[in-house]
Motif scaffolding. Structure first.
Motif, PDB file in Angstrom:
ATOM      1  N   ARG A  70       0.869  -1.456   0.096  1.00 31.97           N
ATOM      2  CA  ARG A  70      -0.056   0.107  -0.003  1.00 31.97           C
ATOM      3  C   ARG A  70       0.923   1.430   0.006  1.00 31.97           C
ATOM      4  O   ARG A  70       1.866   1.173   0.346  1.00 31.97           O
ATOM      5  CB  ARG A  70      -0.905   0.085   1.016  1.00 31.97           C
ATOM      6  CG  ARG A  70      -2.098  -0.961   0.877  1.00 31.97           C
ATOM      7  CD  ARG A  70      -2.789  -1.368   2.322  1.00 31.97           C
ATOM      8  NE  ARG A  70      -1.763  -2.108   3.165  1.00 31.97           N
ATOM      9  CZ  ARG A  70      -2.380  -2.180   4.389  1.00 31.97           C
ATOM     10  NH1 ARG A  70      -3.477  -1.824   4.913  1.00 31.97           N
ATOM     11  NH2 ARG A  70      -1.572  -2.944   5.247  1.00 31.97           N
ATOM     12  N   VAL A  71       0.354   2.181  -0.564  1.00 28.09           N
ATOM     13  CA  VAL A  71       0.977   3.385  -0.596  1.00 28.09           C
ATOM     14  C   VAL A  71       0.073   4.567   0.419  1.00 28.09           C
ATOM     15  O   VAL A  71      -0.724   4.247   0.477  1.00 28.09           O
ATOM     16  CB  VAL A  71       0.948   3.872  -1.877  1.00 28.09           C
ATOM     17  CG1 VAL A  71       2.192   3.300  -2.769  1.00 28.09           C
ATOM     18  CG2 VAL A  71      -0.368   4.232  -2.602  1.00 28.09           C
ATOM     19  N   SER A  72       0.941   5.723   0.654  1.00 23.62           N
ATOM     20  CA  SER A  72       0.610   6.601   1.587  1.00 23.62           C
ATOM     21  C   SER A  72      -0.556   7.411   0.977  1.00 23.62           C
ATOM     22  O   SER A  72      -1.289   8.357   1.491  1.00 23.62           O
ATOM     23  CB  SER A  72       1.727   7.427   2.129  1.00 23.62           C
ATOM     24  OG  SER A  72       2.310   8.214   0.919  1.00 23.62           O
ATOM     25  N   SER A  73      -1.209   7.112  -0.136  1.00 20.75           N
ATOM     26  CA  SER A  73      -2.340   7.691  -0.849  1.00 20.75           C
ATOM     27  C   SER A  73      -3.547   7.400  -0.141  1.00 20.75           C
ATOM     28  O   SER A  73      -4.517   7.968  -0.348  1.00 20.75           O
ATOM     29  CB  SER A  73      -2.294   7.594  -2.150  1.00 20.75           C
ATOM     30  OG  SER A  73      -2.757   6.294  -2.236  1.00 20.75           O
ATOM     31  N   GLY A  74      -3.300   6.579   0.890  1.00 20.64           N
ATOM     32  CA  GLY A  74      -4.597   6.152   1.429  1.00 20.64           C
ATOM     33  C   GLY A  74      -5.488   5.458   0.694  1.00 20.64           C
ATOM     34  O   GLY A  74      -7.059   5.427   0.755  1.00 20.64           O
ATOM     35  N   ALA A  75      -4.962   4.402   0.060  1.00 17.07           N
ATOM     36  CA  ALA A  75      -5.851   3.663  -0.914  1.00 17.07           C
ATOM     37  C   ALA A  75      -6.612   2.242  -0.130  1.00 17.07           C
ATOM     38  O   ALA A  75      -6.231   1.092  -0.273  1.00 17.07           O
ATOM     39  CB  ALA A  75      -4.736   2.793  -2.130  1.00 17.07           C
ATOM     40  N   VAL A  76      -7.687   2.979   0.373  1.00 15.88           N
ATOM     41  CA  VAL A  76      -8.524   1.818   1.170  1.00 15.88           C
ATOM     42  C   VAL A  76      -9.841   2.097   0.820  1.00 15.88           C
ATOM     43  O   VAL A  76     -10.243   3.399   0.720  1.00 15.88           O
ATOM     44  CB  VAL A  76      -8.404   2.497   2.750  1.00 15.88           C
ATOM     45  CG1 VAL A  76      -9.056   1.255   3.634  1.00 15.88           C
ATOM     46  CG2 VAL A  76      -7.042   2.258   3.286  1.00 15.88           C
ATOM     47  N   LYS A  77     -10.657   1.112   1.097  1.00 10.47           N
ATOM     48  CA  LYS A  77     -11.936   1.328   0.366  1.00 10.47           C
ATOM     49  C   LYS A  77     -13.112   0.591   1.184  1.00 10.47           C
ATOM     50  O   LYS A  77     -12.610  -0.547   1.838  1.00 10.47           O
ATOM     51  CB  LYS A  77     -12.119   0.547  -1.120  1.00 10.47           C
ATOM     52  CG  LYS A  77     -13.457   0.386  -1.758  1.00 10.47           C
ATOM     53  CD  LYS A  77     -13.380   0.022  -3.263  1.00 10.47           C
ATOM     54  CE  LYS A  77     -13.598  -1.434  -3.271  1.00 10.47           C
ATOM     55  NZ  LYS A  77     -13.787  -2.053  -4.399  1.00 10.47           N
ATOM     56  N   LEU A  78     -14.181   0.993   1.517  1.00 11.76           N
ATOM     57  CA  LEU A  78     -15.062   0.433   2.455  1.00 11.76           C
ATOM     58  C   LEU A  78     -15.906  -0.564   1.575  1.00 11.76           C
ATOM     59  O   LEU A  78     -16.536  -0.287   0.575  1.00 11.76           O
ATOM     60  CB  LEU A  78     -16.140   1.546   2.885  1.00 11.76           C
ATOM     61  CG  LEU A  78     -16.728   1.105   3.975  1.00 11.76           C
ATOM     62  CD1 LEU A  78     -16.406   0.893   5.503  1.00 11.76           C
ATOM     63  CD2 LEU A  78     -18.172   1.965   4.153  1.00 11.76           C
ATOM     64  N   ILE A  79     -15.981  -1.770   1.945  1.00 15.39           N
ATOM     65  CA  ILE A  79     -16.764  -2.836   1.392  1.00 15.39           C
ATOM     66  C   ILE A  79     -17.922  -3.397   2.072  1.00 15.39           C
ATOM     67  O   ILE A  79     -18.907  -4.112   1.777  1.00 15.39           O
ATOM     68  CB  ILE A  79     -16.074  -4.117   1.046  1.00 15.39           C
ATOM     69  CG1 ILE A  79     -14.998  -4.513   2.157  1.00 15.39           C
ATOM     70  CG2 ILE A  79     -15.134  -3.608  -0.313  1.00 15.39           C
ATOM     71  CD1 ILE A  79     -14.351  -5.989   1.747  1.00 15.39           C
TER      72      ILE A  79
END
Ligand code: IMP
Length: 187
Positions: free
Chosen positions: A81-90
């Motif tokens: 993962r990168v610090s761009s905050g690549a997280v998604k709510l599933i």
């Protein structure tokens, strides 16, 4: 592209970082602390699937004030993962939390990307208060500034499994917390 399944390593061969007794003692202490701090209030525990399910189930039983729980699930775009905050709510919460005292319950606070994303999301629901409880904290790996309010153990930068935590979905049911013999790719 063929995704290879990593070979199974028997958990009995892995070094124990925290025993079931050490975990139970810390969870009990945090449960008592939360019960004192929220005396006379009702709280909503929001567990982050799947890793926090076991910690949440123990923590909820160590809390004596009125509490309900809910769950969210997130996915990250790959392990690296990168610090761009690549997280998604599933999976979102099932019940409204506006005006409620909320504690997000997580297994590990690592880079901080997951919890800072979730904290921002939950704040949009306007809870009366929002705190974070995590079983483990790896401060060395932080990419974004975020701290938990309740931490069972601060650990060095080692990959661990057990007590809900996995490697390639395995080992969540291991009762204690053990050090995985190698650092998984992208970690
Ligand atoms: P982060 O704080 O966004 O980097 O993500 C924390 C998530 O990464 C945790 O909820 C775990 O699912 C996973 N994670 C981080 N470190 C470990 C580990 O040592 N073992 C198992 N999962 C880990």
């Amino acid at each position: 592209m063929s995704l290879s399944v990593p070979p199974y390593v028997a958990p009995e061969t892995m070094e124990v970082l925290y025993s079931t007794k050490q975990i139970a003692d810390r969870v009990k202490a945090i449960g008592q602390q939360i019960s004192e701090e929220y005396k006379g209030e009702s709280i909503v525990l929001i567990g982050v699937l799947k890793g926090a399910a076991i910690f949440l189930s123990d923590l909820a039983r160590a809390i004596s004030v009125d509490n309900t729980f809910d769950f969210v699930a997130v996915s990250s775009y790959g392990r690296a993962r990168v610090s761009s905050g690549a997280v998604k709510l599933i999976k979102d919460i099932d019940n409204p939390i506006e005006g409620k005292h909320v504690i997000i319950v997580e297994d590990i606070l690592d880079t901080g990307l997951t919890l800072s994303y979730l904290r921002g999301l939950m704040l949009q629901h306007k809870p009366a208060s929002l705190k974070i409880a995590t079983c483990l904290d790896k401060p060395e790996r932080r990419l974004v500034p975020i701290e938990a309010d309740y931490v069972c153990f601060k650990i060095p930068n080692r990959f661990v499994i057990g007590y809900g935590m996995d490697y390639a979905e395995r080992y969540r049911g291991v009762e204690d917390i053990r050090i995985f013999p190698e650092t998984p790719p992208g970690h």
